[in-house]
Design a protein around this motif. Structure first.
Motif, PDB file in Angstrom:
ATOM      1  N   PRO A   1      -0.499   7.587 -11.177  1.00 47.19           N
ATOM      2  CA  PRO A   1      -1.859   7.087 -10.896  1.00 47.19           C
ATOM      3  C   PRO A   1      -1.897   6.029  -9.793  1.00 47.19           C
ATOM      4  O   PRO A   1      -2.850   5.266  -9.690  1.00 47.19           O
ATOM      5  CB  PRO A   1      -2.288   6.497 -12.226  1.00 47.19           C
ATOM      6  CG  PRO A   1      -1.003   5.951 -12.806  1.00 47.19           C
ATOM      7  CD  PRO A   1       0.071   6.920 -12.368  1.00 47.19           C
ATOM      8  N   TYR A   2      -0.856   5.968  -8.949  1.00 47.14           N
ATOM      9  CA  TYR A   2      -0.786   5.026  -7.821  1.00 47.14           C
ATOM     10  C   TYR A   2      -0.903   3.581  -8.303  1.00 47.14           C
ATOM     11  O   TYR A   2      -1.636   2.785  -7.746  1.00 47.14           O
ATOM     12  CB  TYR A   2      -1.855   5.346  -6.771  1.00 47.14           C
ATOM     13  CG  TYR A   2      -1.820   6.792  -6.346  1.00 47.14           C
ATOM     14  CD1 TYR A   2      -0.781   7.261  -5.541  1.00 47.14           C
ATOM     15  CD2 TYR A   2      -2.791   7.691  -6.772  1.00 47.14           C
ATOM     16  CE1 TYR A   2      -0.729   8.599  -5.163  1.00 47.14           C
ATOM     17  CE2 TYR A   2      -2.739   9.030  -6.393  1.00 47.14           C
ATOM     18  CZ  TYR A   2      -1.707   9.472  -5.598  1.00 47.14           C
ATOM     19  OH  TYR A   2      -1.650  10.797  -5.230  1.00 47.14           O
TER      20      TYR A   2
ATOM     21  N   LEU B   1       0.829  -1.212   0.000  1.00 44.92           N
ATOM     22  CA  LEU B   1       0.000   0.000   0.000  1.00 44.92           C
ATOM     23  C   LEU B   1       0.861   1.260   0.000  1.00 44.92           C
ATOM     24  O   LEU B   1       0.621   2.181  -0.787  1.00 44.92           O
ATOM     25  CB  LEU B   1      -0.927   0.011   1.218  1.00 44.92           C
ATOM     26  CG  LEU B   1      -2.055  -0.996   1.249  1.00 44.92           C
ATOM     27  CD1 LEU B   1      -2.763  -0.979   2.603  1.00 44.92           C
ATOM     28  CD2 LEU B   1      -3.055  -0.747   0.124  1.00 44.92           C
ATOM     29  N   THR B   2       1.854   1.304   0.871  1.00 49.16           N
ATOM     30  CA  THR B   2       2.683   2.509   0.956  1.00 49.16           C
ATOM     31  C   THR B   2       3.585   2.657  -0.274  1.00 49.16           C
ATOM     32  O   THR B   2       3.863   3.779  -0.691  1.00 49.16           O
ATOM     33  CB  THR B   2       3.518   2.532   2.250  1.00 49.16           C
ATOM     34  OG1 THR B   2       4.296   1.339   2.343  1.00 49.16           O
ATOM     35  CG2 THR B   2       2.618   2.676   3.465  1.00 49.16           C
TER      36      THR B   2
ATOM     37  N   ARG C   1      -3.681   6.050   4.132  1.00 44.22           N
ATOM     38  CA  ARG C   1      -3.525   7.327   4.853  1.00 44.22           C
ATOM     39  C   ARG C   1      -3.570   7.099   6.367  1.00 44.22           C
ATOM     40  O   ARG C   1      -2.725   7.602   7.112  1.00 44.22           O
ATOM     41  CB  ARG C   1      -4.612   8.311   4.428  1.00 44.22           C
ATOM     42  CG  ARG C   1      -4.310   9.005   3.136  1.00 44.22           C
ATOM     43  CD  ARG C   1      -5.343  10.098   2.843  1.00 44.22           C
ATOM     44  NE  ARG C   1      -5.390  10.292   1.412  1.00 44.22           N
ATOM     45  CZ  ARG C   1      -6.335   9.809   0.602  1.00 44.22           C
ATOM     46  NH1 ARG C   1      -7.344   9.129   1.076  1.00 44.22           N
ATOM     47  NH2 ARG C   1      -6.275  10.009  -0.699  1.00 44.22           N
ATOM     48  N   ALA C   2      -4.575   6.380   6.818  1.00 46.04           N
ATOM     49  CA  ALA C   2      -4.739   6.148   8.258  1.00 46.04           C
ATOM     50  C   ALA C   2      -3.618   5.272   8.812  1.00 46.04           C
ATOM     51  O   ALA C   2      -3.040   5.577   9.863  1.00 46.04           O
ATOM     52  CB  ALA C   2      -6.099   5.509   8.532  1.00 46.04           C
TER      53      ALA C   2
ATOM     54  N   ASP D   1      -9.929   3.555  -4.032  1.00 46.38           N
ATOM     55  CA  ASP D   1     -10.248   4.626  -3.080  1.00 46.38           C
ATOM     56  C   ASP D   1     -10.158   4.106  -1.651  1.00 46.38           C
ATOM     57  O   ASP D   1      -9.623   4.774  -0.769  1.00 46.38           O
ATOM     58  CB  ASP D   1     -11.646   5.190  -3.363  1.00 46.38           C
ATOM     59  CG  ASP D   1     -11.697   6.006  -4.649  1.00 46.38           C
ATOM     60  OD1 ASP D   1     -10.626   6.431  -5.143  1.00 46.38           O
ATOM     61  OD2 ASP D   1     -12.812   6.225  -5.165  1.00 46.38           O
ATOM     62  N   HIS D   2     -10.669   2.899  -1.431  1.00 53.73           N
ATOM     63  CA  HIS D   2     -10.587   2.294  -0.101  1.00 53.73           C
ATOM     64  C   HIS D   2      -9.123   2.074   0.293  1.00 53.73           C
ATOM     65  O   HIS D   2      -8.737   2.315   1.451  1.00 53.73           O
ATOM     66  CB  HIS D   2     -11.365   0.968  -0.083  1.00 53.73           C
ATOM     67  CG  HIS D   2     -11.283   0.230   1.203  1.00 53.73           C
ATOM     68  ND1 HIS D   2     -11.697   0.762   2.411  1.00 53.73           N
ATOM     69  CD2 HIS D   2     -10.805  -1.012   1.503  1.00 53.73           C
ATOM     70  CE1 HIS D   2     -11.501  -0.109   3.377  1.00 53.73           C
ATOM     71  NE2 HIS D   2     -10.951  -1.196   2.856  1.00 53.73           N
TER      72      HIS D   2
END
Length: 168
Positions: free
Chosen positions: A69-70, A60-61, A126-127, A119-120
């Protein structure tokens, strides 16, 4: 102050006085190994609080810091995470099932598949990343920042000497 590594070295000197002069690398490597276990345990717990495994957090990171575009190929993720292609495929499968990433075909070359944050996945990243940084801060809170910087600089020199800069 003495620690477990000092005790191990004393035991070896007692048992094998002939190797006393060869034990000097243990001062560094045994402490790095112990430190890695402590940090990994704490990081796994922090990731689990967000419903992800630590290896999934790494993916994820990696995707997040790659910028828009990740999305990266599985091969790029293998290189970034230093795991096998089979391990990354299993990781991506689990993450896709959780709705964290999606596989997308490259429009220019349909043989190329990229892994993209959903998006999820962005929300969880982020969290989890904020908690990860807080966790690191808590682990080192009692230490002087100059010591942390100097230790980091010293470890960089060791990695450079071992030809592991991570830069291609």
């Amino acid at each position: 102050m003495s620690d477990a590594v000092d005790a191990i070295i004393r035991q070896w000197v007692q048992e094998r006085p002939d190797v006393e002069g060869d034990l000097w690398p243990v001062q560094l490597f045994a402490r790095i190994q112990r430190l890695a276990r402590v940090v990994e345990k704490s990081c796994k717990a922090a990731a689990a609080a967000h419903g992800v495994e630590y290896g999934e957090f790494d993916v994820l990171t990696t995707l997040q810091r790659s910028g828009p575009p990740y999305a990266l190929t599985a091969g790029a993720l293998v290189k970034a995470s230093m795991v096998t292609s089979g391990a990354i495929t299993n990781r991506i499968d689990r993450m896709e099932a959780k709705g964290l990433v999606e596989r997308i075909r490259d429009t220019g070359d349909r043989r190329t598949v990229k892994i993209r944050l959903t998006d999820h996945g962005h929300e969880v990243t982020r969290a989890a990343f904020a908690d990860h940084l807080g966790n690191y801060g808590r682990l080192l809170a009692g230490l002087d920042r100059d010591l942390i910087r100097e230790t980091g600089d010293g470890l960089r020199q060791v990695l450079e000497a071992l030809d592991d800069t991570g830069i291609d």
